[in-house]
Design an enzyme around this catalytic site. Structure first.
Site, short mmCIF file in Angstrom:
data_model
loop_
_atom_site.label_atom_id
_atom_site.label_comp_id
_atom_site.label_asym_id
_atom_site.label_seq_id
_atom_site.Cartn_x
_atom_site.Cartn_y
_atom_site.Cartn_z
CG ASP A 116 3.59 2.74 -7.06
OD1 ASP A 116 4.10 3.86 -7.01
OD2 ASP A 116 4.19 1.69 -6.76
CG ASP A 176 9.52 7.80 -6.12
OD1 ASP A 176 10.27 8.37 -5.32
OD2 ASP A 176 9.89 6.86 -6.84
#
Ligand code: GLY
Length: 399
Positions: A116, A176
């Site tokens: 992330d 993602d």
């Protein structure tokens, strides 16, 4: 007789007046109204959290503000909201807050235990660098890109998303992860070290190869065999089922390929973005107002929660894609994004200042299968909503 006639004419005029559609707000006014509301929310949120050390806003659920530290994958979004609202308003207080909250995410440049980093750093430091040219920010971004690179294995050719569930997944990659590639492309442009962008190209190419189905929807999680480099399992984590189309995942993929096309000019990324856009806009379960249910195959449709975050990400990506496409295709894509932003800017989704825990949008869904963050405010919905409004404003040349 004459009176009766006049009464009838008067009644007809009155009826016509009542059935007339209310005049639609002009787009420039709508954009400015929604951005001004966003500025007010951002200022209020920043003011209340500035006095607490290290915290960042995550969500507003059941009347409660949920905070996180920088470790949470969403830590960069609120700093990003502050940068965008500063970009719009030029408000000195917002600039001060943007710097303050961006600094709270800095330690994530050393994150190597998940993928992330791109979300965390590019939305915060990336926007800050773009708007201020702060000479301390490139080091943070470059260190972050190096940390993210440690999650890339050449024998697989992708960045590994998670280290969790090793019994189930040898090398999980979630859709993602396309969103983290922008940081890698930036790192090559800045350092002239092509390793970062080569990782991004390989990741994006293999994601087209293995994540996408014949109908142009995608799986959420594809896990690769670490020896052969081929997928050993394709599943979901946050969607309804392994074979369903989880809405936010589709939106991440769309955004990722539009961004990759912008950065590379590659036809395959452009075609992928076009195909995903058509899948989404024409899906029979896409509601008329353009805000997807949390999963396109959720079993209870139409009685399923919507996901405003998926709509905001999608709208932002579509606006950019409309600028790359031509003629009717471009018009169709832009009209769809405008519809989404009109819905999100209506009282149904856009919160009044002072409400919704100072988040901008209502009605997003984090993870329905985990009964987590269902029909709540989420920081990333706000980020992509404000980004989409600014993109639309720029595209239209609105001053
Ligand atoms: N990246 C996690 C999510 O979209 O929920």
């Amino acid at each position: 007789m004459k009176i009766k006639f006049l009464t009838a004419v008067f009644a007809l005029i009155l009826l016509a007046g009542c059935t007339q559609k209310p005049k639609e707000e002009q787009l420039p006014e709508m954009i400015d109204r929604a951005l001004n509301v966003s500025v007010q929310h951002a200022l209020k949120m920043a003011e209340k959290l500035a006095v607490q050390d290290s915290v960042l806003p995550r969500s507003f659920a059941n009347g409660e503000l949920v905070l996180s530290d920088s470790r949470w994958w969403c830590s960069g979004f609120f700093p990003g909201v502050l940068w965008y609202t500063y970009e719009y308003s030029n408000d000195a207080k917002l600039l001060e807050y943007a710097k303050l909250f961006t600094a709270r995410v800095e330690r994530e440049k050393y994150t190597t235990d998940n993928h992330d980093v791109g979300f965390m750093l590019y939305c915060s430091f990336g926007n800050g660098l773009r708007l201020t040219g702060d000479t301390l920010y490139p080091e943070v971004l470059l260190t972050g890109a190096k940390s993210l690179s440690t999650r890339y294995k050449p024998q697989v050719g992708l960045i590994k998303s998670w280290d969790s569930n090793p019994d189930k997944w040898q090398y999980p990659v979630i859709i993602d992860n396309m969103m983290n590639l922008e940081l890698m492309i930036w790192a090559t442009k800045t350092s002239s070290d092509s390793t970062f962008s080569e990782i991004a190209f390989s990741h994006a190419d293999k994601t087209i190869e293995n994540h996408y189905r014949p109908d142009n929807s995608c799986w959420h999680v594809v896990s690769y065999d670490t020896i052969t480099g081929v997928p050993h399992v394709k599943q979901t984590h946050q969607g309804f089922s392994d074979e369903s189309a989880w809405s936010r995942g589709q939106a991440w993929g769309l955004y990722g390929y539009v961004m990759m096309y912008r950065e590379t000019g590659s036809a395959s990324y452009f075609e992928q973005a076009q195909k995903v856009a058509q899948f989404l806009m024409n899906h029979p379960n896409m509601p008329a107002d353009g805000i997807p249910y949390w999963d396109f195959n959720a079993p209870g449709i139409p009685n399923e929660p919507r996901d405003a975050s998926a709509a905001a990400i999608m709208a932002s990506a579509l606006i950019e894609l409309s600028g790359f496409t031509q003629g009717d295709e471009s018009k169709q894509i832009l009209a769809f994004a405008e519809k989404q932003l009109r819905t999100l800017s209506s009282p149904q989704y856009l919160a009044n200042p002072g409400e919704n825990g100072d988040f901008i949008l209502m009605h997003s869904t984090g993870s329905k299968p985990h009964n987590s963050e269902v029909d709540v405010a989420l920081t990333y919905a706000d980020y992509y909503f404000v980004e989409a409004l600014l993109r639309l404003k720029k595209l239209q040349g609105i001053k």
